[in-house]
Design an enzyme around this catalytic site. Sequence first.
Site, mmCIF file in Angstrom:
data_model
loop_
_atom_site.group_PDB
_atom_site.id
_atom_site.type_symbol
_atom_site.label_atom_id
_atom_site.label_comp_id
_atom_site.label_asym_id
_atom_site.label_seq_id
_atom_site.Cartn_x
_atom_site.Cartn_y
_atom_site.Cartn_z
ATOM 1 N N GLY A 208 0.827 -1.200 0.000
ATOM 2 C CA GLY A 208 0.000 0.000 0.000
ATOM 3 C C GLY A 208 0.855 1.241 0.000
ATOM 4 N N PRO A 209 0.214 2.390 -0.235
ATOM 5 C CA PRO A 209 0.959 3.653 -0.278
ATOM 6 C C PRO A 209 1.612 3.954 1.073
ATOM 7 C CG PRO A 209 -1.328 3.950 -0.964
ATOM 8 C CD PRO A 209 -1.215 2.583 -0.425
ATOM 9 N N GLY A 211 2.461 5.480 4.599
ATOM 10 C CA GLY A 211 1.665 6.111 5.653
ATOM 11 C C GLY A 211 0.286 5.547 5.853
ATOM 12 N N GLY A 213 -0.286 2.659 7.311
ATOM 13 C CA GLY A 213 -0.340 1.852 8.522
ATOM 14 C C GLY A 213 0.175 0.431 8.371
ATOM 15 N N THR A 215 3.362 -0.715 8.737
ATOM 16 C CA THR A 215 4.240 -1.014 9.861
ATOM 17 C C THR A 215 3.428 -1.132 11.147
ATOM 18 O OG1 THR A 215 5.933 0.261 8.724
ATOM 19 C CG2 THR A 215 6.351 -0.282 11.017
ATOM 20 N N HIS A 430 -7.932 35.446 -9.175
ATOM 21 C CA HIS A 430 -7.533 34.097 -9.573
ATOM 22 C C HIS A 430 -8.343 33.041 -8.808
ATOM 23 C CE1 HIS A 430 -4.397 31.058 -10.814
ATOM 24 N NE2 HIS A 430 -4.916 30.437 -9.757
ATOM 25 N N GLU A 431 -8.393 33.208 -7.498
ATOM 26 C CA GLU A 431 -9.099 32.200 -6.692
ATOM 27 C C GLU A 431 -10.600 32.218 -6.965
ATOM 28 O OE1 GLU A 431 -7.583 29.868 -5.375
ATOM 29 O OE2 GLU A 431 -5.596 30.777 -5.504
ATOM 30 N N HIS A 434 -11.370 30.296 -10.064
ATOM 31 C CA HIS A 434 -11.525 28.843 -9.815
ATOM 32 C C HIS A 434 -12.906 28.550 -9.249
ATOM 33 C CE1 HIS A 434 -7.475 27.519 -10.566
ATOM 34 N NE2 HIS A 434 -6.933 28.253 -9.608
ATOM 35 N N ASP A 507 -1.725 24.823 -11.261
ATOM 36 C CA ASP A 507 -2.974 24.503 -11.956
ATOM 37 C C ASP A 507 -2.680 23.876 -13.308
ATOM 38 O OD1 ASP A 507 -4.174 25.805 -9.865
ATOM 39 O OD2 ASP A 507 -4.321 27.722 -10.920
#
Length: 615
Positions: A208-209, A211, A213, A215, A430-431, A434, A507
Amino acid sequence: MKQVEKPKKPLIIYYLIAFIVLILLNWFVFPMFMGSNVREVDYGTFLNMIEERQVSKVQLEGDTIYFMDKSEEPQQYETTTFDDPELVNRLEDAGCEFGRVAQEQMNPILSMLISIVIPVLIFWGLGQLLTKQMMKKMGGGAGGNPFMQFGKSNAKVYVESTTGITFNDVAGEDEAKELLTEIVDFLHNPGKYQEIGAVCPKGALLVGPPGTGKTLLAKAVAGEAGVPFFSISGSEFVEMFVGMGASKVRDLFKQANEKAPCIVFIDEIDTIGKKRDSQGFSGNDEREQTLNQLLTEMDGFDASKGVVILAATNRPDSLDPALLRPGRFDRRIPVELPDLKGREEILKVHARKVKLSDNVDFNVIARAASGASGAELANMVNEAALRAVRDNRKYVTQEDLEESIEVVIAGYQKKNKVLSTKEKLIVSYHEIGHALVAALQTNSAPVTKITIIPRTSGALGYTMQVDEEERNLMSREEIENKIATLTGGRCAEELIFDSVTTGASNDIEQATKLARAMITRFGMSDRFGMVALETQVNPYLGGDSSLSCSPETASTIDDMVVDTVKKAYDKAMNLLRENKGKLHELAKYLYEKETITGEEFMSILNKKEDTEEKN
Ligand code: ADP
Ligand code: MG
Ligand code: ZN
C-alpha cells in the site's frame, strides 16, 4: 569462511599492563614487608657506630646485618659482614641487643617456581581470559572469530508487552485486519488448522501507499499474537561487505526457528527484494545474494512449526516474482488509503489522546481530508493540538482541526509574507475564478473555502472543494469540469487584467496531467478509445507513468492534450465572461476578508443572481 588470525595488537597491550603492574608491585609493595628506608653502609662504618655506642638493635641474617641507631627517629641500616669472629664480643661490649635469624635457605625448585613459572602462568591465564572476553563481546562465540559480528542480524525482538499496540490502535483497514487475525489465530491454536489439513500461509505481504499503517499493522499483529516478533528493515540487510546480507538472513531465520512459534517482519522489503536483472551484469551482487538467501530460507523452514513471515512494501510491482509465488509471500494484503469512514475512525483513534471540545465533528474533517493517509491524519490531529496550545486553550476545537488540514495540505500560514496590493488583487481574482467556474458547472464538487493567505508551501491562496460523498469513480464530464475549474484562475487573470502571471503553474501541471490521463489511461478519447497508451509504473508512489506507444502516437497524444486543455479553458473563459459582474463583486469581497467560507460565497453568488434578474 576463512579462519582469521587473532588480532595481536590488543593482547600486547594487556601484557604490557600486567608487566607494569608487576613492576609497581616490586617497587612499592615488596619493600614494605622489609621496612622501607634501609640505609646501606659499609662494615667499617658499622664498627665505628658500635664503638661510638650509637647502635641499639642488631639482627644477623646470614652475611647480612640489619641494625638500628639510637637517634630520636631510629634509622634502619644494612651492611654485609665478612666472617668477623669478634663481632659478638664487640656487640656485647657495646651493650646492644642482638639476635640471629636463621637464613631462609630457599628450595631451588621453589625459588625457580616463584621467579619463573608463576609469572608465566599468570600472564598466560590473563591472556586467555582477556581473549575470551573480547571474543564474547565481539559476538564471535565459539568460533572465536571477531569478524563474525558483522554477520549477526540485529533484528529487534519484540514481545507482546513491548509493542503495546493492538488492532484497536489501527482504524479502518478492516480487510487487512481480518486477514492478519487469521494468522494470529493460527499461532494461537495451530491444532485447529492441522485437524482439517489447512496449512497456514508462510508469508504475507502488506502492500500500500506510504503512511497507510503497514508497519503499524505488523506491530499490532505482534501485540495480538503474544509470540516473539522479529522486526528488521530491508535496508539493514544491506551491508558494506559482500555476503554479509546473506549471512544476516541466515542468522535471522536461525533465531526465528529457535523461537518458533514466532513472527518475522521485514519492513520495506523492496530494498532487498527488487527484481533480479536478466542481463547478467547486475552490478549489485550483494543484493542478489541476500535475496537468494531469503528465498532459500523461506523454502527451508516448516510452516507447521509456526514461523510466519510478514513483509511490507509500497512498491509491489518492483518485487522479484520469485518472492511472490505460492509458498513464499503467497498472501497479499492490500493496505489502501482510507475511505471516508476509515478516515473518520483514524481521526477518532488519534483524538483519543487529545482533549476535544464539544463542537468537533470528525465527519466534516474526514470529508475535507479526502485522499489523506493515516499518517497524515495522525499528523493533522497533532497539528490541531499544537495550535490549541499555541492559543492557550485547553481543548482542541473544530477550527483547529480545519486549520490543521490546510497546514498538512498547504503548509503553515506565512504571516510575515506581505503581498503588494496589486498582487493581492490578482490572487483574489484568480481564486474567485476557480471557485466561480466550479460553482457554475454542474457535476463539480462544492466550494467550501477560499483564502488568499499565503502558505509556506508557496501557494498564495487556494480554493477548497469538498465532495459531499466519497468518490471512487469519475465520469468523463467530471474530469472535463475539473480541468475547466483548474484553468479558471488563469482565465480570470486574463479577463480582468489582460495579462497573465506565474501563479497558475500548479494549476497548469494538474490540468495537463488529467488531460493526458484521460487519453492515455482512461480511454476517454474518441480517437484512441480503449487503448492503454501508458502504464503506471508505481501506483503507490506518485504514480509515474511510462509511455508505451510509437513516437507518432506520442505526438498525436500531445496535440490532443493541448486540445483538451484549450477546450476547457475556452469553456471557463465563457463562463467567467458571462458572469463578470459576480467575479468583480466576489473578488472584492475576498480581497477584503482574505478568507471566505463556501456559504458566504454561495450566498453572494445567489443574491447577485436575483438582483441581476430584476434589472
Ligand atoms: P507505513 O504504511 O508507511 O508503514 P506506518 O505504519 O508507519 O505507515 O504509519 C505511520 C503512522 O500513521 C502510524 O504510526 C500511525 O500513527 C498513523 N496511521 C497510519 N495508518 C493508520 C491507521 N489505519 N490507523 C491509525 N493510525 C494510522
Ligand atoms: Mg512503514
Ligand atoms: Zn490556481
